[in-house]
Design an enzyme around this catalytic site. Structure first.
Site, PDB file in Angstrom:
ATOM      1  N   ASN A 292      38.222 -26.802 -48.455  1.00 27.56           N
ATOM      2  CA  ASN A 292      36.775 -26.597 -48.442  1.00 27.56           C
ATOM      3  C   ASN A 292      36.459 -25.439 -47.496  1.00 27.56           C
ATOM      4  O   ASN A 292      37.085 -25.321 -46.437  1.00 27.56           O
ATOM      5  CB  ASN A 292      36.063 -27.868 -47.971  1.00 27.56           C
ATOM      6  CG  ASN A 292      36.280 -29.028 -48.920  1.00 27.56           C
ATOM      7  OD1 ASN A 292      36.349 -28.839 -50.133  1.00 27.56           O
ATOM      8  ND2 ASN A 292      36.411 -30.227 -48.377  1.00 27.56           N
TER       9      ASN A 292
ATOM     10  N   GLY B  32      31.502 -27.542 -48.549  1.00 24.51           N
ATOM     11  CA  GLY B  32      31.652 -28.890 -48.008  1.00 24.51           C
ATOM     12  C   GLY B  32      32.541 -28.984 -46.789  1.00 24.51           C
ATOM     13  O   GLY B  32      33.039 -30.069 -46.454  1.00 24.51           O
ATOM     14  N   GLN B  33      32.733 -27.865 -46.088  1.00 20.72           N
ATOM     15  CA  GLN B  33      33.596 -27.908 -44.895  1.00 20.72           C
ATOM     16  C   GLN B  33      32.828 -28.516 -43.728  1.00 20.72           C
ATOM     17  O   GLN B  33      31.716 -28.091 -43.411  1.00 20.72           O
ATOM     18  CB  GLN B  33      34.083 -26.500 -44.529  1.00 20.72           C
ATOM     19  CG  GLN B  33      35.076 -26.505 -43.380  1.00 20.72           C
ATOM     20  CD  GLN B  33      35.705 -25.134 -43.134  1.00 20.72           C
ATOM     21  OE1 GLN B  33      35.342 -24.148 -43.777  1.00 20.72           O
ATOM     22  NE2 GLN B  33      36.632 -25.089 -42.198  1.00 20.72           N
TER      23      GLN B  33
ATOM     24  N   HIS C  89      42.212 -26.521 -42.950  1.00 18.59           N
ATOM     25  CA  HIS C  89      43.050 -27.657 -43.337  1.00 18.59           C
ATOM     26  C   HIS C  89      43.096 -27.771 -44.848  1.00 18.59           C
ATOM     27  O   HIS C  89      42.149 -27.421 -45.544  1.00 18.59           O
ATOM     28  CB  HIS C  89      42.530 -28.966 -42.718  1.00 18.59           C
ATOM     29  CG  HIS C  89      41.077 -29.203 -42.956  1.00 18.59           C
ATOM     30  ND1 HIS C  89      40.095 -28.572 -42.236  1.00 18.59           N
ATOM     31  CD2 HIS C  89      40.434 -30.002 -43.835  1.00 18.59           C
ATOM     32  CE1 HIS C  89      38.912 -28.971 -42.650  1.00 18.59           C
ATOM     33  NE2 HIS C  89      39.080 -29.832 -43.644  1.00 18.59           N
ATOM     34  N   LEU C  90      44.230 -28.281 -45.341  1.00 15.58           N
ATOM     35  CA  LEU C  90      44.389 -28.625 -46.746  1.00 15.58           C
ATOM     36  C   LEU C  90      44.252 -30.133 -46.872  1.00 15.58           C
ATOM     37  O   LEU C  90      44.840 -30.875 -46.076  1.00 15.58           O
ATOM     38  CB  LEU C  90      45.792 -28.265 -47.248  1.00 15.58           C
ATOM     39  CG  LEU C  90      46.106 -26.856 -47.738  1.00 15.58           C
ATOM     40  CD1 LEU C  90      46.052 -25.879 -46.599  1.00 15.58           C
ATOM     41  CD2 LEU C  90      47.471 -26.857 -48.401  1.00 15.58           C
ATOM     42  N   HIS C  91      43.499 -30.564 -47.864  1.00 10.64           N
ATOM     43  CA  HIS C  91      43.467 -31.982 -48.214  1.00 10.64           C
ATOM     44  C   HIS C  91      44.545 -32.212 -49.286  1.00 10.64           C
ATOM     45  O   HIS C  91      44.549 -31.525 -50.319  1.00 10.64           O
ATOM     46  CB  HIS C  91      42.128 -32.383 -48.815  1.00 10.64           C
ATOM     47  CG  HIS C  91      40.946 -32.226 -47.909  1.00 10.64           C
ATOM     48  ND1 HIS C  91      40.336 -33.301 -47.296  1.00 10.64           N
ATOM     49  CD2 HIS C  91      40.261 -31.129 -47.504  1.00 10.64           C
ATOM     50  CE1 HIS C  91      39.308 -32.864 -46.567  1.00 10.64           C
ATOM     51  NE2 HIS C  91      39.237 -31.556 -46.679  1.00 10.64           N
TER      52      HIS C  91
ATOM     53  N   ASP D 237      43.787 -38.821 -43.261  1.00 12.61           N
ATOM     54  CA  ASP D 237      42.350 -38.627 -43.079  1.00 12.61           C
ATOM     55  C   ASP D 237      41.715 -39.943 -42.616  1.00 12.61           C
ATOM     56  O   ASP D 237      42.061 -41.018 -43.097  1.00 12.61           O
ATOM     57  CB  ASP D 237      41.715 -38.157 -44.389  1.00 12.61           C
ATOM     58  CG  ASP D 237      40.331 -37.583 -44.190  1.00 12.61           C
ATOM     59  OD1 ASP D 237      40.162 -36.366 -44.383  1.00 12.61           O
ATOM     60  OD2 ASP D 237      39.405 -38.349 -43.840  1.00 12.61           O
ATOM     61  N   ILE D 238      40.789 -39.838 -41.674  1.00 13.83           N
ATOM     62  CA  ILE D 238      40.156 -41.034 -41.110  1.00 13.83           C
ATOM     63  C   ILE D 238      39.231 -41.720 -42.122  1.00 13.83           C
ATOM     64  O   ILE D 238      38.945 -42.916 -41.997  1.00 13.83           O
ATOM     65  CB  ILE D 238      39.382 -40.654 -39.817  1.00 13.83           C
ATOM     66  CG1 ILE D 238      39.188 -41.854 -38.922  1.00 13.83           C
ATOM     67  CG2 ILE D 238      38.074 -39.965 -40.126  1.00 13.83           C
ATOM     68  CD1 ILE D 238      38.700 -41.497 -37.522  1.00 13.83           C
TER      69      ILE D 238
END
Ligand code: 5GP
Ligand code: ZN
Length: 114
Positions: A87, A93-94, A100-102, A30-31
């Site tokens: 999310n 909070g998307q 995607h999965l965090h 993640d950036i």
């Protein structure tokens, strides 16, 4: 979905720190990491949200969870523990509308989802 950020990343049209790739998915750092380990696991198939998945995607959804397992083991956080988050939509909070999965870990995680 040429304009989709995560489609572009999956197609290698944008630079990321890629940590995993297979036929169905990619995973990259993640950036803006929220934890020492913050990896996004992304299907190559464009699904805007988890709500867009259907029965036809059940194997893909399972695959994404198994990729998370694999990465957690490979980077050595499996035994310590980690968290997987999806999310969905605005109150969830998307921000990026490609499923995607965090994968979060690398320190004890508090539980303040609100
Ligand atoms: P969401 O809020 O949609 O669940 O999460 C989107 C995530 O994508 C955020 O954690 C954000 O930091 C990450 N992100 C957004 N743009 C980029 C990018 O260009 N590269 C990478 N590696 N991550 C991004
Ligand atoms: Zn996409």
């Amino acid at each position: 979905m040429d304009a989709c950020l995560f489609c572009q990343i999956a197609n290698r049209e944008r630079p990321v720190k890629m940590v995993y790739e297979d036929e169905q998915s990619v995973a990259f750092e993640d950036i803006n990491p929220k934890a020492p380990v913050h990896i996004l696991i992304v299907p190559r198939q464009h699904l805007a949200t988890i709500l867009d998945a259907t029965q036809a995607d059940d194997r893909l959804l399972g695959h994404l969870l198994l990729v998370a397992n694999l990465i957690a083991k490979q980077i050595g956080i499996a035994e310590r523990g980690f968290r997987l988050v999806i999310n969905c939509n605005s109150e969830g909070g998307q921000a990026v509308f490609h499923l995607h999965l965090h994968l979060l870990g690398g320190r004890p995680l508090s539980w303040h989802p609100a």
